[in-house]
Design a protein around this motif. Structure first.
Motif, short mmCIF file in Angstrom:
data_model
loop_
_atom_site.label_atom_id
_atom_site.label_comp_id
_atom_site.label_asym_id
_atom_site.label_seq_id
_atom_site.Cartn_x
_atom_site.Cartn_y
_atom_site.Cartn_z
N GLU A 161 7.63 -29.17 -18.99
CA GLU A 161 6.38 -29.64 -18.41
C GLU A 161 5.22 -29.14 -19.26
OE1 GLU A 161 5.95 -31.54 -15.79
OE2 GLU A 161 8.07 -31.71 -15.25
N ILE A 162 4.26 -30.03 -19.55
CA ILE A 162 3.13 -29.66 -20.40
C ILE A 162 2.30 -28.56 -19.75
CG2 ILE A 162 0.89 -30.44 -21.24
CD1 ILE A 162 2.12 -32.99 -22.14
N SER A 163 2.04 -27.51 -20.54
CA SER A 163 1.16 -26.42 -20.12
C SER A 163 0.01 -26.38 -21.10
CB SER A 163 1.92 -25.08 -20.13
OG SER A 163 1.05 -24.01 -19.85
N LYS A 164 -1.21 -26.63 -20.63
CA LYS A 164 -2.35 -26.80 -21.54
C LYS A 164 -3.08 -25.52 -21.88
CE LYS A 164 -3.43 -31.66 -21.05
NZ LYS A 164 -4.53 -32.65 -21.05
N ASP A 165 -2.77 -24.41 -21.23
CA ASP A 165 -3.47 -23.16 -21.54
C ASP A 165 -2.44 -22.08 -21.78
OD1 ASP A 165 -5.39 -21.26 -21.94
OD2 ASP A 165 -5.88 -21.00 -19.81
N THR A 166 -2.28 -21.69 -23.04
CA THR A 166 -1.31 -20.66 -23.40
C THR A 166 -2.05 -19.51 -24.08
OG1 THR A 166 -0.81 -21.46 -25.64
CG2 THR A 166 0.36 -22.51 -23.80
#
Length: 210
Positions: A161-166
């Protein structure tokens, strides 16, 4: 002498100095001369890269065993069903790059590509093949102290699943070649991204290497 040429000379001097220091333990006079060469090369690198002398020096004193070798940067190339390329927005400069980073000891290049994509995007991928091996000095990247080889590896999304803040990135998007965002040029430059699209359009294209 152009800055790029001076940068190459300084890196080569540092490499020679490091090897000399390592192999001259029983010859103090030689060791002093090699250490002086090392210090001078650090001064040149600092001038060319606008990095503090202390930082440049620390880069090299971490590796004092034998010959200095290039660092390896791995970049993952992932296309979606629309043929757009996956990119992440780097927090360090606010610009965009292919997912990736320094190769880790104990990981194969393929494992590094998979790990970097997962850490920077939340997506799971499998590696397909190497597309290109670039000597960073032969491409229009900004100058830096390291001598770097860059390996671009084609990957295919298989889940996640796309995680936009790493930790290192603040956004994730897919882009077409005609609508690329500002690139993080220490990590990738336009000619490299363009070449990745050429591989998309011609899967039989031979591996590029400098």
């Amino acid at each position: 002498m152009q800055n790029n040429t001076l940068l190459t000379v300084a890196k080569r001097l540092q490499s020679i100095a490091q090897a000399g220091i390592f192999y001259s333990d029983d010859k103090p006079f030689d060791r002093e001369r090699y250490e002086e060469i090392s210090e001078l090369s650090v001064q040149i690198l600092s001038q060319l890269t606008d990095e503090p002398i202390e930082k440049i020096g620390n880069l090299f004193t971490q590796e004092r065993d034998g010959y200095q070798t290039p660092k390896v940067d791995i970049r993952a190339v992932v296309f979606n069903e629309s043929g757009e390329i996956l990119m992440v927005k780097e927090k360090v400069d606010g610009c965009w790059s292919l997912p990736g980073g320094w190769a880790d000891v104990g990981y194969t290049p393929a494992e590094v590509a998979v790990k970097e994509v997962r850490e920077e995007t939340g997506l799971d991928v499998k590696t397909i093949r190497v597309l290109g091996i670039f000597d960073k000095r032969n491409h229009p990247h900004p100058p830096e102290g390291w001598y770097v080889y860059k390996i671009f590896i084609l990957c295919e999304k298989i889940g996640g699943e796309i995680s936009k803040d790493t930790t290192e990135t603040s956004d994730i998007q897919y882009f077409d070649l005609k609508n690329l965002p500002p690139l993080s040029e220490p990590r990738n430059v336009y000619n490299q991204i363009k070449m990745m699209f050429e591989y998309r359009d011609n899967p039989a294209k031979e591996v590029y290497f400098d």
